[in-house]
Scaffold this active site. Structure first.
Site, mmCIF file in Angstrom:
data_model
loop_
_atom_site.group_PDB
_atom_site.id
_atom_site.type_symbol
_atom_site.label_atom_id
_atom_site.label_comp_id
_atom_site.label_asym_id
_atom_site.label_seq_id
_atom_site.Cartn_x
_atom_site.Cartn_y
_atom_site.Cartn_z
ATOM 1 N N SER A 95 0.803 -1.234 0.093
ATOM 2 C CA SER A 95 0.530 -0.022 -0.061
ATOM 3 C C SER A 95 0.549 1.292 -0.311
ATOM 4 C CB SER A 95 -1.187 0.309 1.018
ATOM 5 O OG SER A 95 -2.011 -0.622 1.026
ATOM 6 N N ARG A 318 -0.046 8.248 5.704
ATOM 7 C CA ARG A 318 -0.829 8.012 7.145
ATOM 8 C C ARG A 318 0.748 9.181 7.772
ATOM 9 N NH1 ARG A 318 -3.379 3.804 8.767
ATOM 10 N NH2 ARG A 318 -3.736 2.032 7.578
HETATM 11 C C1 REY Z 1 -4.475 -7.749 1.501
HETATM 12 C C2 REY Z 1 -4.002 -9.835 2.382
HETATM 13 C C3 REY Z 1 -3.414 -7.357 2.303
HETATM 14 C C4 REY Z 1 -2.853 -10.419 2.784
HETATM 15 C C5 REY Z 1 -4.175 -5.958 2.078
HETATM 16 N N1 REY Z 1 -2.844 -5.199 0.924
HETATM 17 O O1 REY Z 1 -4.809 -5.318 1.612
HETATM 18 C C6 REY Z 1 -2.714 -4.242 0.768
HETATM 19 C C7 REY Z 1 -2.720 -2.577 2.195
HETATM 20 C C8 REY Z 1 -2.437 -3.600 -0.523
HETATM 21 O O2 REY Z 1 -2.978 -1.891 2.163
HETATM 22 C C9 REY Z 1 -2.725 -11.465 3.777
HETATM 23 N N2 REY Z 1 -3.196 -11.278 4.879
HETATM 24 C C10 REY Z 1 -0.624 -10.946 4.508
HETATM 25 C C11 REY Z 1 -3.822 -12.166 4.358
HETATM 26 C C12 REY Z 1 -5.493 -12.723 5.681
HETATM 27 O O3 REY Z 1 -4.131 -13.261 3.148
HETATM 28 N N3 REY Z 1 -5.917 -13.719 5.654
HETATM 29 O O4 REY Z 1 -0.794 -11.322 5.153
HETATM 30 O O5 REY Z 1 0.239 -11.854 3.431
HETATM 31 O O6 REY Z 1 -1.381 -2.864 1.710
#
Ligand code: REY
Length: 403
Positions: A95, A318
């Protein structure tokens, strides 16, 4: 300087919750505590990260070429070869991409091509179910658009494997979000959602007629000379030298999953950039130092809404208030296998980028967050060692915190 003192007071009606000035103290910054920082990287590795690293760039001014650079590494970049982590390694920044997308849109606003308080549907007719959702709502995570990644990655490893080679269109990702009602009325609350920055990508494409890659390249990567920064979507590989990323499965007994290669198509303008510690430090120093946006747009970026204890969100930016009274500005990022922390001081002179090459591990995340204390508070930090776990390890709220 005066500007920095009053920024926190500029809150308009939509930001009435934050009328406090920035916590940045006018005292000279404390030297980074590299011994403490090294200890935190070791803690991250002892808690399950194959490797961890950090780079601090300390500039006399935001723009001088004579930064004092501090580097620290621990553990391995590649579990297969045993290659040590190196601060020159590239990685997926997750992100932190959102700040790049916000910079592009704020430059378009400065050029008079985008109104922050204009409805998204004005530019993209019929895209969203509520005409009251504005560009500002999207960039500050106040649209109420549900985060489709909650569904995609409800099961961490199977969700990742299903998405890793997939190529999504932006509109497919928005459609996944819109299977759910808005989480709140537009503008009513902060609710972090990747959907907002998919909409940002659509806006960039619509307003410029170019893919986001071209706009990142022309407006940020080339002008700042960011030679380690790439938007290669949907190519699943990281160019050049890089750290492997290892996803931690939900099942504590299962082996780490090498998640390095993936399209990152589920993230795109919300999270698909590749970069390095040096480049992210250059980027945030330039941004806060005034080198990417006119003062007016940087001020808009720094209109804060509350985003958790000691945390604030502006427009794709942020702010975290540290224990020594200093505030830092940047973004965090999570993609499978990579936790990124990229922050700078109010004037952009000191920047830190830290990385652990794992994700989905709260204990590693907590240790890595404390690197901000070592880098910006030094020995004035009131936090000793890694922050205590704020919830039992393994509980699944980490992504809201980390992103
Ligand atoms: C998505 C899940 C994380 C990651 C996400 N990242 O939204 C965006 C960000 C780009 O805001 C994954 N977690 C992990 C899971 C939880 O799968 N069930 O921690 O690698 O950075």
């Amino acid at each position: 300087m005066l500007g920095s003192l009053v920024l926190g007071l500029l809150a308009g009606p939509a930001h009435a919750a934050d009328r406090r000035p920035d916590a940045t103290a006018p005292t000279p910054p404390a030297a980074p505590d590299m011994a403490a920082l090294g200890g935190l990287l070791r803690t991250a590795v002892s808690r399950g990260a194959p490797g961890a690293m950090a780079r601090i760039d300390d500039h006399r001014t935001a723009w001088d070429d004579h930064a004092t650079v501090h580097k620290a590494t621990e553990g391995v970049a590649d579990r297969g070869t045993g290659e040590a982590m190196n601060t020159a390694d590239r990685f997926r920044v997750g992100s932190v991409t959102k700040t790049f997308s916000a910079v592009v849109l704020l430059q378009l606003a400065a050029e008079g091509r985008l109104g922050l308080d204009t409805s998204v549907n004005h530019y993209l007719p019929g895209l969203l179910p509520d005409d009251r959702i504005t560009v500002r709502h999207v960039l500050s995570h106040r649209s109420g658009l549900y985060d489709y990644t909650n569904d995609l990655f409800a099961h961490t490893v199977t969700g990742f494997e299903a998405a890793r080679n997939h190529v999504f269109t932006y509109r497919q990702l928005v459609a996944r979000s819109l299977k759910h009602p808005l989480t709140h009325a537009p503008g009513a609350a902060f609710d972090y959602s990747n959907t907002n920055f998919v909409v940002a990508g659509l806006l960039i494409e619509k307003l410029t007629g170019h893919p986001v890659r071209t706009e990142y390249q022309n407006r940020i990567i080339r002008p700042l000379g960011l030679t380690d920064t790439f938007y290669v979507h949907p190519d699943p590989r990281i160019p050049g030298r890089y750290a492997h990323g290892y996803l931690t499965p939900d099942d504590a007994k299962a082996a780490l999953v090498d998640a390095t290669d993936q399209t990152a198509s589920w993230a795109q303008s919300a999270g698909a950039l590749i970069s390095s510690t040096r480049d992210l430090n250059t980027f945030f120093s330039a941004l806060l130092g005034g080198g990417l946006l006119p003062t007016r747009q940087l001020t808009e970026m720094e209109r804060w809404v509350p985003a958790g204890t000691g945390q604030w969100y502006g427009l794709g930016l942020r702010r975290r208030d540290l224990s020594c009274g200093v505030s830092v500005y940047g973004h965090t990022g999570v993609v499978q296998g990579f936790y990124t922390y990229a922050f700078t001081s109010k004037d952009g002179r000191r920047s830190l980028t830290a990385l652990a090459n794992t994700s989905n591990n709260d204990a590693v995340h907590e240790a890595m967050l404390s690197t901000l204390e070592s880098a910006f508070c030094g020995k004035r930090s009131k936090v000793r060692g890694a922050a205590p776990l704020s919830r039992p390890a393994g509980e699944k709220a980490v992504n809201d915190l980390a992103r």
